[in-house]
Design a protein around this motif. Structure first.
Motif, mmCIF file in Angstrom:
data_model
loop_
_atom_site.group_PDB
_atom_site.id
_atom_site.type_symbol
_atom_site.label_atom_id
_atom_site.label_comp_id
_atom_site.label_asym_id
_atom_site.label_seq_id
_atom_site.Cartn_x
_atom_site.Cartn_y
_atom_site.Cartn_z
ATOM 1 N N LEU A 41 0.828 -1.211 0.000
ATOM 2 C CA LEU A 41 0.000 0.000 0.000
ATOM 3 C C LEU A 41 0.863 1.262 0.000
ATOM 4 O O LEU A 41 0.562 2.240 -0.697
ATOM 5 C CB LEU A 41 -0.931 -0.008 1.217
ATOM 6 C CG LEU A 41 -2.150 -0.926 1.095
ATOM 7 C CD1 LEU A 41 -2.776 -1.174 2.460
ATOM 8 C CD2 LEU A 41 -3.179 -0.331 0.132
ATOM 9 N N ALA A 42 1.945 1.245 0.787
ATOM 10 C CA ALA A 42 2.832 2.421 0.836
ATOM 11 C C ALA A 42 3.457 2.667 -0.533
ATOM 12 O O ALA A 42 3.551 3.809 -0.994
ATOM 13 C CB ALA A 42 3.910 2.223 1.902
ATOM 14 N N ARG A 43 3.868 1.583 -1.217
ATOM 15 C CA ARG A 43 4.459 1.746 -2.563
ATOM 16 C C ARG A 43 3.462 2.412 -3.516
ATOM 17 O O ARG A 43 3.839 3.146 -4.415
ATOM 18 C CB ARG A 43 4.864 0.379 -3.114
ATOM 19 C CG ARG A 43 6.018 -0.252 -2.344
ATOM 20 C CD ARG A 43 7.262 -0.344 -3.179
ATOM 21 N NE ARG A 43 8.354 -0.896 -2.405
ATOM 22 C CZ ARG A 43 9.007 -2.015 -2.715
ATOM 23 N NH1 ARG A 43 8.654 -2.710 -3.783
ATOM 24 N NH2 ARG A 43 10.005 -2.422 -1.966
ATOM 25 N N LEU A 44 2.172 2.110 -3.311
ATOM 26 C CA LEU A 44 1.138 2.677 -4.184
ATOM 27 C C LEU A 44 0.699 4.070 -3.729
ATOM 28 O O LEU A 44 -0.255 4.628 -4.261
ATOM 29 C CB LEU A 44 -0.062 1.726 -4.257
ATOM 30 C CG LEU A 44 0.208 0.383 -4.963
ATOM 31 C CD1 LEU A 44 -0.964 -0.577 -4.800
ATOM 32 C CD2 LEU A 44 0.519 0.612 -6.454
ATOM 33 N N VAL A 261 -4.052 -8.366 -1.865
ATOM 34 C CA VAL A 261 -4.806 -7.571 -0.886
ATOM 35 C C VAL A 261 -4.406 -6.101 -0.967
ATOM 36 O O VAL A 261 -5.263 -5.201 -0.945
ATOM 37 C CB VAL A 261 -4.597 -8.110 0.550
ATOM 38 C CG1 VAL A 261 -5.237 -7.185 1.579
ATOM 39 C CG2 VAL A 261 -5.165 -9.527 0.676
ATOM 40 N N ALA A 262 -3.103 -5.838 -1.099
ATOM 41 C CA ALA A 262 -2.640 -4.441 -1.193
ATOM 42 C C ALA A 262 -3.278 -3.762 -2.399
ATOM 43 O O ALA A 262 -3.761 -2.628 -2.308
ATOM 44 C CB ALA A 262 -1.111 -4.392 -1.276
ATOM 45 N N GLY A 263 -3.291 -4.448 -3.528
ATOM 46 C CA GLY A 263 -3.884 -3.869 -4.740
ATOM 47 C C GLY A 263 -5.384 -3.657 -4.581
ATOM 48 O O GLY A 263 -5.927 -2.620 -4.987
ATOM 49 N N LEU A 268 -9.940 0.135 -3.500
ATOM 50 C CA LEU A 268 -11.025 0.561 -2.603
ATOM 51 C C LEU A 268 -10.803 1.993 -2.111
ATOM 52 O O LEU A 268 -11.707 2.833 -2.124
ATOM 53 C CB LEU A 268 -11.077 -0.408 -1.426
ATOM 54 C CG LEU A 268 -12.181 -0.255 -0.415
ATOM 55 C CD1 LEU A 268 -13.313 -1.216 -0.776
ATOM 56 C CD2 LEU A 268 -11.686 -0.595 0.985
ATOM 57 N N LEU A 269 -9.554 2.301 -1.706
ATOM 58 C CA LEU A 269 -9.244 3.641 -1.192
ATOM 59 C C LEU A 269 -9.394 4.695 -2.287
ATOM 60 O O LEU A 269 -9.739 5.838 -2.003
ATOM 61 C CB LEU A 269 -7.818 3.679 -0.625
ATOM 62 C CG LEU A 269 -7.611 2.899 0.679
ATOM 63 C CD1 LEU A 269 -6.122 2.699 0.951
ATOM 64 C CD2 LEU A 269 -8.275 3.618 1.861
ATOM 65 N N THR A 300 5.350 0.374 -7.512
ATOM 66 C CA THR A 300 4.855 1.708 -7.192
ATOM 67 C C THR A 300 3.720 2.014 -8.179
ATOM 68 O O THR A 300 3.542 1.303 -9.170
ATOM 69 C CB THR A 300 5.961 2.766 -7.362
ATOM 70 O OG1 THR A 300 6.390 2.744 -8.733
ATOM 71 C CG2 THR A 300 7.151 2.488 -6.454
ATOM 72 N N GLU A 301 3.009 3.089 -7.918
ATOM 73 C CA GLU A 301 1.905 3.488 -8.800
ATOM 74 C C GLU A 301 2.395 3.625 -10.251
ATOM 75 O O GLU A 301 1.746 3.139 -11.189
ATOM 76 C CB GLU A 301 1.326 4.803 -8.268
ATOM 77 C CG GLU A 301 0.101 5.318 -8.980
ATOM 78 C CD GLU A 301 -1.196 4.588 -8.599
ATOM 79 O OE1 GLU A 301 -1.272 4.025 -7.486
ATOM 80 O OE2 GLU A 301 -2.097 4.563 -9.443
#
Ligand code: ATP
Length: 316
Positions: A41-44, A261-263, A268-269, A300-301
């Motif tokens: 999540l942080a990478r994204l 899950v992170a993706g 969702l966010l 990353t994004e």
């Protein structure tokens, strides 16, 4: 304030290049299902907090330093002052993508996590609490911590995500069902692989669609079923949405579920609809599958589009 709060046990990970019994050199890193999700999540680009306990030792320092380096908030992480060590795991590649993992986590600092450790981390009102079914398997206090966090989050209107993540080395399927099922009434988003779904059902022999129906009736809003190389399905009251996996040469399957899950949570966010959440999830999972390490290869994004480039592309 963070968008996502998660907690669990993060261990030091020693990775061999061949059979462990032959000795040789090992690479040192960290591993933990929840911290893998946090890094993803942080990478994204999301704000993530990881809570939990590490030992007052060099491996605990490694875990916290690595998380901080990845931009994960460790302000609520606790260093154990009772002499419990940071847990450890060793991985050895055996055949192709088949990997053997040995754990040294009994009595670890991470397994001593308690409600008082984690509830303060939720006070800032994140949008999502992410839990896995590993934490409740670690100890009675860890199980209490997961239940207390889920209950508190539910009452505060925080979306509760639970990834079943059944570990047969830690407990039996019956024990897991008994401890995990009470979490369902606090869970908004349930993530399970096909073979884990029966663990969450009152009637484990129910077929998948019947099982999903019972979970939705129990108050879960969204049930996400991971199907390995076949992709994943999201089920809600409005029906089911399938998504195939991305085509990628599998190098190391460990961590695929956490990357997924992170993706998914990232989608969702961002307010993405279900097809786009699934697309992001199978994309981040493909990065985990196509690279070595549980979390090291997560995108990353900016990198999400790399999978659409032809094989052999040089980025200059
Ligand atoms: P793990 O516990 O090993 O991290 P899991 O059992 O939780 O994984 P899987 O269903 O195996 O989860 O994998 C999660 C996602 O990873 C799948 O939904 C899929 O998108 C992706 N994936 C898994 N295997 C492959 C593969 N061989 N090729 C491409 N994508 C894959």
């Amino acid at each position: 304030a963070p968008d996502v709060v998660t907690f669990g046990e993060t261990m030091a990970a020693l990775r061999a290049n061949g059979p462990l019994r032959l000795g040789g050199s090992l690479g040192l890193s960290m591993a933990g299902a929840e911290s893998n999700v946090a890094v993803g999540l942080a990478r994204l680009g999301h704000r993530v907090r990881w809570a939990g306990r590490v030992g007052a030792d060099e491996l605990g320092a490694l875990v916290l330093r690595t998380l901080r380096a990845e931009g994960v908030d460790t302000g609520y992480a606790i260093t154990d002052d009772s002499g419990r060590p940071t847990g450890l795991l060793l991985t050895e590649p055996r055949l192709g993508t088949l990997t053997r993992v040995s754990y040294y986590r009994a009595g670890s600092a991470g397994s001593a996590v308690s409600p008082a450790d984690v509830l303060p981390a939720l006070a800032s009102g994140p949008r999502v609490l992410h839990l896995t079914g590993i934490t409740p398997a670690l100890s009675a206090s860890a199980a209490e911590a997961a239940l207390a966090a889920a209950t508190t989050a539910r009452e505060a209107g925080i979306t509760v995500c639970l990834d079943v993540n059944y570990r047969s080395r830690l407990w039996s399927a019956d024990r897991a069902r008994t401890v995990l099922r009470p979490l369902l009434s606090r869970t908004d988003l349930l993530i399970a692989s096909e073979d884990e779904l029966p663990l969450m059902l009152e009637r484990p022999d129910a077929d998948e669609s019947e099982g999903v129906k019972s979970l939705l009736a129990a108050g879960v809003r969204e049930v996400v079923i991971k199907r390995g190389a076949r992709g994943a399905t999201t089920c809600t009251a409005d029906g089911a949405t399938d998504r195939p996996a991305r085509q990628v040469d599998a190098v190391d399957l460990v961590g695929a579920g956490d990357a997924f899950v992170a993706g998914y949570l990232s989608g969702l966010l961002h307010g993405a609809d279900i097809p786009d959440r699934l697309h992001r999830a199978v994309t981040t999972a493909a990065f985990a599958v196509g690279t070595r390490g549980d979390w090291e290869g997560l995108p990353t994004e900016d990198e999400l589009g790399l999978l659409d480039r032809p094989d052999g592309t040089t980025i200059r």
